[in-house]
Scaffold this active site. Structure first.
Site, PDB file in Angstrom:
ATOM      1  N   TYR A 106     -23.872-106.921 -20.240  1.00 38.04           N
ATOM      2  CA  TYR A 106     -22.818-106.119 -20.867  1.00 38.04           C
ATOM      3  C   TYR A 106     -21.530-106.930 -20.954  1.00 38.04           C
ATOM      4  CZ  TYR A 106     -19.479-102.393 -21.796  1.00 38.04           C
ATOM      5  OH  TYR A 106     -18.488-101.625 -22.360  1.00 38.04           O
ATOM      6  N   LEU A 108     -17.873-107.103 -20.996  1.00 39.42           N
ATOM      7  CA  LEU A 108     -16.757-106.252 -20.617  1.00 39.42           C
ATOM      8  C   LEU A 108     -15.519-106.543 -21.463  1.00 39.42           C
ATOM      9  CD1 LEU A 108     -18.578-106.664 -17.902  1.00 39.42           C
ATOM     10  CD2 LEU A 108     -16.605-105.667 -16.759  1.00 39.42           C
ATOM     11  N   HIS A 147     -19.285-102.283 -26.209  1.00 38.77           N
ATOM     12  CA  HIS A 147     -18.683-101.169 -26.931  1.00 38.77           C
ATOM     13  C   HIS A 147     -17.370-101.634 -27.553  1.00 38.77           C
ATOM     14  CE1 HIS A 147     -21.054 -99.046 -23.715  1.00 38.77           C
ATOM     15  NE2 HIS A 147     -21.484 -98.422 -24.800  1.00 38.77           N
TER      16      HIS A 147
END
Length: 236
Positions: A106, A108, A147
């Site tokens: 992921y 960050l 995201h």
């Protein structure tokens, strides 16, 4: 006298622009806080800065070759699939998702200073991360995901240019300055990783999850979606 060994090729010279690369350390916290306040619309807790400078994450910094100031960073965490947030649980096909040693990565944070925008520093940092994640010792990592704000067009174009594909559209995912903001999750499959193998992926599945989240938020103004906020903006 023998030349010193090169470790992970962190120090190199780029065409036209010179950057040095090294991992973040606790001595970077003060400078990192100042940069993140400029780059991102959130204020991270002190624990976040301690974590990203302690070796807990892959935290690579590009620094000025002469004065050592930080010019850009990329921070990534590797974890097992059962440690991801619920909305990210369907990143992989069922066979890989059920494998106990499967891991995901992921992103960050990814940010660069204004002086290094449009000079490929963001791409260089990302490529270094991907080189590490596709190395022989990291073959259990099957997908890299992140995201971004749904309205962050520069970040979306950047990741799509690097072959990331949209995984989900997440209504009201972020809560920033008192306002709810939509997000998009993006994924890049590596080391033989595969997305969910169903006829409904990604279109119907993405729409279904998005609709469920939207209904929950509309039903109660007190609903708070638990999210990672580190990668709201990617300053490329």
């Amino acid at each position: 006298m023998a030349s010193p060994p090169v470790v992970y090729n962190l120090f190199e010279r780029e065409a036209e622009i010179e950057w040095n690369f090294r991992f973040l350390n606790p001595g970077d916290i003060a400078e990192l806080k100042d940069l993140c306040q400029v780059w991102f619309p959130v204020r991270y807790p002190d624990m976040w800065y301690n974590d990203v400078t302690s070796g807990k994450y892959y935290s690579l910094a590009a620094v000025h070759p002469y004065d050592g100031h930080i010019l850009g960073i990329i921070v990534c965490g590797v974890k097992s699939l059962d440690q991801v947030n619920q909305e990210d649980a369907y990143l992989l096909c069922s066979k890989q998702a059920s494998c106990l040693d499967t891991q995901v990565a992921y992103i960050l944070s990814l940010g660069v200073t204004d002086s290094c925008r449009r000079k490929q520093l963001g791409s260089t940092l990302l490529n270094k991360l991907l080189s590490y994640l596709t190395s022989p010792v990291m073959q259990t990592v099957k997908v890299v995901y992140l995201h971004v704000l749904a309205t962050s067009t520069p970040a979306i174009k950047f990741y799509e240019k690097h072959s990331f594909v949209q995984h989900l559209y997440l209504p009201f995912y972020y809560h920033i300055a008192g306002s709810c903001c939509d997000a998009r999750s993006y994924a890049l499959y590596i080391n033989g990783g595969k997305p969910p193998q169903t006829v409904i992926y990604p279109f119907i599945l993405c729409s279904l999850i998005s609709c469920i989240l939207l209904m929950l938020v509309r039903q109660s103004s007190s609903v708070t979606v638990k999210v990672d906020v580190q990668n709201i903006y990617s300053m490329i």
